[in-house]
Design an enzyme around this catalytic site. Structure first.
Site, short mmCIF file in Angstrom:
data_model
loop_
_atom_site.label_atom_id
_atom_site.label_comp_id
_atom_site.label_asym_id
_atom_site.label_seq_id
_atom_site.Cartn_x
_atom_site.Cartn_y
_atom_site.Cartn_z
N ARG A 35 -41.92 -28.91 -6.41
CA ARG A 35 -43.00 -28.07 -6.91
C ARG A 35 -43.56 -28.72 -8.17
NH1 ARG A 35 -41.04 -28.24 -11.15
NH2 ARG A 35 -42.49 -26.67 -11.87
N GLY A 36 -44.60 -28.10 -8.72
CA GLY A 36 -45.28 -28.72 -9.86
C GLY A 36 -46.41 -29.59 -9.33
N ALA A 37 -47.56 -29.51 -10.02
CA ALA A 37 -48.78 -30.09 -9.46
C ALA A 37 -48.64 -31.58 -9.11
CB ALA A 37 -49.92 -29.90 -10.46
N ARG A 80 -49.74 -24.99 -0.13
CA ARG A 80 -49.87 -24.23 -1.38
C ARG A 80 -51.32 -24.38 -1.87
NH1 ARG A 80 -45.38 -24.59 -5.78
NH2 ARG A 80 -46.26 -22.53 -6.19
N GLN A 103 -38.62 -21.20 -13.46
CA GLN A 103 -38.72 -22.66 -13.60
C GLN A 103 -38.42 -23.11 -15.03
OE1 GLN A 103 -40.98 -20.76 -12.01
NE2 GLN A 103 -42.08 -21.88 -10.41
N ASP A 145 -52.06 -26.51 -13.09
CA ASP A 145 -52.07 -26.77 -11.65
C ASP A 145 -53.47 -27.11 -11.16
OD1 ASP A 145 -49.18 -25.87 -10.67
OD2 ASP A 145 -49.85 -24.60 -12.31
N ASN A 188 -52.65 -22.09 -14.52
CA ASN A 188 -51.26 -22.49 -14.73
C ASN A 188 -50.38 -21.30 -14.36
OD1 ASN A 188 -49.43 -24.59 -15.61
ND2 ASN A 188 -48.93 -23.27 -17.32
N LYS A 189 -49.09 -21.51 -14.44
CA LYS A 189 -48.12 -20.49 -14.01
C LYS A 189 -48.43 -19.13 -14.64
CE LYS A 189 -45.53 -20.97 -11.57
NZ LYS A 189 -45.74 -20.69 -10.12
O1 MRU Z 1 -45.12 -22.81 -8.71
P1 MRU Z 1 -44.84 -24.14 -9.32
O2 MRU Z 1 -43.46 -24.30 -9.85
O3 MRU Z 1 -45.26 -25.28 -8.42
O4 MRU Z 1 -45.82 -24.12 -10.53
C1 MRU Z 1 -46.21 -25.23 -11.16
C2 MRU Z 1 -45.69 -25.22 -12.52
O5 MRU Z 1 -44.57 -25.56 -12.73
C3 MRU Z 1 -46.53 -24.82 -13.60
O6 MRU Z 1 -47.59 -24.02 -13.37
C4 MRU Z 1 -46.77 -25.97 -14.51
O7 MRU Z 1 -46.96 -25.49 -15.77
C5 MRU Z 1 -47.90 -26.83 -14.11
S1 MRU Z 1 -47.53 -27.92 -12.85
C6 MRU Z 1 -47.52 -29.39 -13.68
#
Ligand code: MRU
Length: 390
Positions: free
Chosen positions: A54-56, A97, A211, A252, A262-263
């Site tokens: 996960r994570g962009a 996603r 996370q 993201d 973002n999250k």
């Molecule tokens: O749902 P996720 O874990 O894929 O979300 C992404 C993240 O971890 C965050 O939003 C993060 O701050 C940005 S992704 C580099």
């Protein structure tokens, strides 16, 4: 970055077997370090959807390797059969996603590379592998550069504080686990720590999947960076009492006008930061910028995940990782995974090319070729927004 003293990236090809992509199963962290083999595009799609990765940035890199596996296993009967199977894989990966734009960006980059490789199917497959490696290498390199640019912010605060630790708050995990290496929000922190600048990180736990508590705390600990995990609602209190010098979060998807997805919970941190005059920066590689969108609130799709992630939590029990119910079984729960912080609340964007204002002018000052593209092809998405938007 290092795990138990050994260098790892978050994705790589298995040594001696280029038909196998390996990843770290992030669902098991911080309790177990598990490496998983991915051999098909179906397995890659599951790994992204179920958040083994996960994570962009890492989602984009994984999709890049997924396209390579799709090409590797696609029909050799004819070019059209090969192309049709690869197109199905591209759609399958893009559907996993919705919010992180790196996913579609990586898949489209692969489709363009495959098409440019001509009609020979082995040449196309070789191009897909080279492009997957290029996406991963570029991601790591861009994050390292983000670290160098963001370091300046921490150095300035450290100089003002005369040697006292710089307190940085971050939300979710925009660390190396969210990318291929270094991370975006964490890269300046690692750079400062490595240069001997005392830095301490407030880590938002980041419900519902934690996370921050599980991943950011783990990777900071592996690198020896002092940190404290806090509940998601503690940041405002700490800011009111002068205990946060700087906020750096990831993204993201960021519009070219500087609106930041973002999250979930990021927006509330930005509001508290504005009320307390705490600088609020967003660190992101340009692969996270959506050059088509100018109004993040209206246009960025926000992923809604299963309510079970809110109802339940998992953690380490003496018999292993166990899930528990934390609310009435029958109460409704909603799980919005991201929010949008408007550009007006963002102090600046830290990119691989430098730091800019969160506005179309700021972004185009670092990426002038994108502005030229907008002028040349006249696409509506790349027009400057009306005056006063950002
Ligand atoms: O749902 P996720 O874990 O894929 O979300 C992404 C993240 O971890 C965050 O939003 C993060 O701050 C940005 S992704 C580099």
């Amino acid at each position: 970055m290092n795990v138990h003293g050994q260098h790892y990236r978050t994705i790589w090809l298995k040594a001696g077997d280029p038909a196998v992509v390996q990843i770290i199963d992030q669902r098991a962290l911080p309790f177990h370090f598990v490496v998983v083999d991915l051999k098909t595009v179906d397995e890659v799609a599951v790994a992204i959807k179920e958040m083994l990765v996960r994570g962009a940035g890492l989602i984009g890199a994984t999709a890049g390797y997924g396209m390579y596996l799709a090409a590797l296993h696609a029909s050799r009967n004819s070019l059209s059969a090969f192309a049709a199977e690869v197109a199905v894989a591209a759609a399958q990966l893009k559907a996993t996603r919705p919010t992180a734009v790196n996913l579609a960006w990586a898949v489209d980059r692969q489709l363009a590379a495959l098409a440019a490789a001509g009609n020979d199917l082995e040449a196309r497959t070789a191009a897909a592998l080279a492009t997957a490696h290029a996406i991963a290498d570029e991601d790591a390199s861009f994050c390292r550069q983000i670290g160098e640019h963001g370091l300046r912010l921490i150095e300035e605060i450290a100089a003002r504080k005369g040697g006292a630790p710089v307190n940085v708050l971050t939300h979710c995990n925009a660390g190396w686990l969210a990318f291929v290496d270094y991370g975006s929000a964490t890269a300046p922190i690692y750079a400062a720590h490595d240069r001997g600048i005392p830095v301490h990180v407030w880590v938002d736990e980041t419900r519902p999947r934690n996370q921050g508590a599980r991943l950011t705390a783990w990777e900071l600990g592996q690198h020896g960076v002092p940190h404290t995990v806090i509940v998601d609602n503690a940041g405002g209190h700490l800011m009111q009492h002068g205990r946060v010098d700087l906020i750096i979060v990831g993204s993201d998807r960021t519009t070219y006008t500087g609106d930041v997805a973002n999250k979930i919970g990021t927006y509330l941190k930005a509001l508290a930061a504005r009320d307390n005059q705490v600088p609020f920066y967003v660190a992101l590689p340009s692969s996270t910028i959506d050059w088509e969108l100018h109004d993040g609130l209206a246009e960025i799709p926000i992923e809604e995940r299963e309510a079970s992630e809110v109802r339940r939590m998992d953690g380490l029990h003496s018999e292993g990782i166990r899930e528990i119910l934390i609310m009435p079984e029958n109460s409704r729960a909603a799980n919005y995974a991201f929010d949008v912080t408007p550009s007006r609340l963002v102090t600046g964007l830290i990119t691989e090319r430098g730091i800019c204002a969160a506005s179309a002018e700021g972004v185009f000052s670092l990426y002038p070729e994108k502005r030229r593209g907008a002028a040349r092809d006249g696409s509506a998405g790349q027009q400057l927004p009306p005056p006063g938007h950002s």
